[in-house]
Structures are given as C-alpha cells and as structure tokens.
Design a protein around this motif. Structure first.
Motif, mmCIF file in Angstrom:
data_model
loop_
_atom_site.group_PDB
_atom_site.id
_atom_site.type_symbol
_atom_site.label_atom_id
_atom_site.label_comp_id
_atom_site.label_asym_id
_atom_site.label_seq_id
_atom_site.Cartn_x
_atom_site.Cartn_y
_atom_site.Cartn_z
ATOM 1 N N ASN A 197 0.823 -1.212 0.000
ATOM 2 C CA ASN A 197 0.000 0.000 0.000
ATOM 3 C C ASN A 197 0.855 1.259 0.000
ATOM 4 N N LEU A 198 1.923 1.261 0.769
ATOM 5 C CA LEU A 198 2.805 2.421 0.784
ATOM 6 C C LEU A 198 3.481 2.598 -0.563
ATOM 7 N N GLY A 199 3.920 1.503 -1.164
ATOM 8 C CA GLY A 199 4.543 1.569 -2.481
ATOM 9 C C GLY A 199 3.585 2.112 -3.533
ATOM 10 N N ASP A 200 2.334 1.647 -3.502
ATOM 11 C CA ASP A 200 1.337 2.144 -4.448
ATOM 12 C C ASP A 200 1.064 3.632 -4.240
ATOM 13 N N THR A 201 0.980 4.040 -3.000
ATOM 14 C CA THR A 201 0.726 5.450 -2.694
ATOM 15 C C THR A 201 1.869 6.328 -3.177
ATOM 16 N N LEU A 202 3.100 5.934 -2.889
ATOM 17 C CA LEU A 202 4.251 6.718 -3.339
ATOM 18 C C LEU A 202 4.328 6.737 -4.861
ATOM 19 N N HIS A 203 4.012 5.616 -5.485
ATOM 20 C CA HIS A 203 4.025 5.526 -6.944
ATOM 21 C C HIS A 203 3.046 6.526 -7.556
ATOM 22 N N TRP A 204 1.825 6.567 -7.049
ATOM 23 C CA TRP A 204 0.815 7.436 -7.647
ATOM 24 C C TRP A 204 1.045 8.905 -7.311
ATOM 25 N N ILE A 205 1.640 9.186 -6.178
ATOM 26 C CA ILE A 205 2.018 10.577 -5.887
ATOM 27 C C ILE A 205 3.045 11.038 -6.908
ATOM 28 N N ARG A 206 4.016 10.190 -7.176
ATOM 29 C CA ARG A 206 5.042 10.530 -8.182
ATOM 30 C C ARG A 206 4.449 10.696 -9.571
ATOM 31 N N GLN A 207 3.463 9.858 -9.919
ATOM 32 C CA GLN A 207 2.855 9.988 -11.244
ATOM 33 C C GLN A 207 2.142 11.325 -11.378
ATOM 34 N N GLY A 208 1.465 11.741 -10.336
ATOM 35 C CA GLY A 208 0.807 13.046 -10.349
ATOM 36 C C GLY A 208 1.807 14.178 -10.468
ATOM 37 N N LEU A 262 12.951 17.781 -7.028
ATOM 38 C CA LEU A 262 11.647 18.104 -6.453
ATOM 39 C C LEU A 262 10.848 16.842 -6.142
ATOM 40 N N SER A 263 10.805 15.914 -7.072
ATOM 41 C CA SER A 263 10.054 14.684 -6.885
ATOM 42 C C SER A 263 10.608 13.857 -5.726
ATOM 43 N N THR A 264 11.916 13.721 -5.686
ATOM 44 C CA THR A 264 12.534 12.932 -4.631
ATOM 45 C C THR A 264 12.363 13.590 -3.269
ATOM 46 N N SER A 265 12.500 14.898 -3.204
ATOM 47 C CA SER A 265 12.363 15.579 -1.912
ATOM 48 C C SER A 265 10.921 15.559 -1.414
ATOM 49 N N ILE A 266 9.954 15.633 -2.314
ATOM 50 C CA ILE A 266 8.551 15.550 -1.884
ATOM 51 C C ILE A 266 8.241 14.160 -1.341
ATOM 52 N N ILE A 267 8.693 13.124 -2.015
ATOM 53 C CA ILE A 267 8.457 11.751 -1.543
ATOM 54 C C ILE A 267 9.160 11.523 -0.207
ATOM 55 N N ALA A 318 14.725 1.937 -1.415
ATOM 56 C CA ALA A 318 13.525 1.284 -1.941
ATOM 57 C C ALA A 318 12.343 2.250 -1.988
ATOM 58 N N LEU A 319 12.194 3.078 -0.969
ATOM 59 C CA LEU A 319 11.073 4.009 -0.946
ATOM 60 C C LEU A 319 11.250 5.142 -1.952
ATOM 61 N N LEU A 320 12.463 5.642 -2.087
ATOM 62 C CA LEU A 320 12.705 6.737 -3.023
ATOM 63 C C LEU A 320 12.665 6.280 -4.475
ATOM 64 N N GLN A 321 12.913 5.019 -4.714
ATOM 65 C CA GLN A 321 12.910 4.480 -6.062
ATOM 66 C C GLN A 321 11.502 4.127 -6.537
ATOM 67 N N GLU A 322 10.559 4.036 -5.626
ATOM 68 C CA GLU A 322 9.203 3.599 -5.954
ATOM 69 C C GLU A 322 8.543 4.565 -6.933
ATOM 70 N N GLY A 323 8.304 4.112 -8.150
ATOM 71 C CA GLY A 323 7.634 4.902 -9.174
ATOM 72 C C GLY A 323 8.506 5.942 -9.848
ATOM 73 N N LEU A 324 9.810 5.938 -9.577
ATOM 74 C CA LEU A 324 10.701 6.975 -10.089
ATOM 75 C C LEU A 324 10.803 6.948 -11.608
ATOM 76 N N PHE A 325 11.056 5.797 -12.185
ATOM 77 C CA PHE A 325 11.300 5.729 -13.621
ATOM 78 C C PHE A 325 10.021 5.930 -14.432
ATOM 79 N N ALA A 326 8.920 5.421 -13.942
ATOM 80 C CA ALA A 326 7.647 5.662 -14.623
ATOM 81 C C ALA A 326 7.270 7.135 -14.556
ATOM 82 N N SER A 327 7.524 7.749 -13.420
ATOM 83 C CA SER A 327 7.242 9.174 -13.256
ATOM 84 C C SER A 327 8.130 10.016 -14.156
#
Length: 126
Positions: A38-49, A75-80, A100-109
């Motif tokens: 759940n945390l990974g999904d949340t961080l992923h979608w925050i980054r996508q936005g 900016l993206s990394t500091s917000i996450i 692991a947390l900072l990498q979540e959704g990074l490349f897709a974003s």
C-alpha cells in the motif's frame, strides 16, 4: 425507502470498518498502519501526479534544458522523502530503506514527465 438506503450505507461502513473519506485521511495520518504494498502504491501514484503536472507545466511554459530535468528529479525525490519521513513518520527500515522508498515509481514518473513535457511543448510552441 430512504431509511432502507441509509441503513444499507451504514451497514456497508460498518462492514468495511471505515467511512469512504477515511481512505484519503489515511494519506495524512501518521498513526495509520501501512503495509509495504500500500505504501509503495501510494508513493508511486504521488510521483505519477507530480510527473504529469510538472511535465504539463514545463511544456506550457516553454522551458528547455537539462536544468529542468534535474529540478524535477530533485523536487520529486524531496517531496516523496518529506512525505514518508515528516508526514507519515515511518521507519524506512521497515519498508526496505530509503533506497527502496525513493525508487518507488521513479522511472515511470520520469517517463511521464518527459512525455507530457515534449507533447505539450510540441503542440503549443511549434
């Protein structure tokens, strides 16, 4: 008839254990329990936005150059980082560490950021 509908809604809230708005309140609640998925999904979608909104902004305002790519990454990394450290107050070691947390959704974003930036810039300024 109306009482039946309200009773059904109340029973659904009791079965789920929460009201519909509590899912959004969980995003800001430091006392909420998070599992890794759940945390990974949340961080992923925050980054996508963030990727989409920053890409649209950079494309609409005719920005060019590698500086803006680096600015987005910072900016993206500091917000996450700020979100899971200061808002959720999580122990990052329980979720695989900072990497692991900072990498979540990074490349897709990053891909979404570049795609939206290039498309909007090309449509508006050529």
């Amino acid at each position: 008839m109306k009482k039946t509908k309200s009773n059904k809604a109340s029973s659904q809230e009791l079965q789920n254990g929460h009201t519909p708005s509590s899912k959004f309140l969980k995003l800001l609640d430091p006392q909420a329990s998070w599992d890794k998925d759940n945390l990974g999904d949340t961080l992923h979608w925050i980054r996508q936005g963030l990727g989409l909104s920053c890409g649209l902004l950079c494309g609409a305002v005719p920005l060019i150059g590698a500086f803006w790519i680096v600015a987005f990454m910072v900016l993206s990394t500091s917000i996450i980082y700020g979100y899971y450290t200061y808002v959720l107050k999580l122990d990052e070691e329980d979720f695989g560490g900072h990497g692991a947390l900072l990498q979540e959704g990074l490349f897709a974003s990053f891909s979404l950021f570049l795609l939206s930036w290039i498309v909007i810039y090309s449509l508006l300024h050529f």
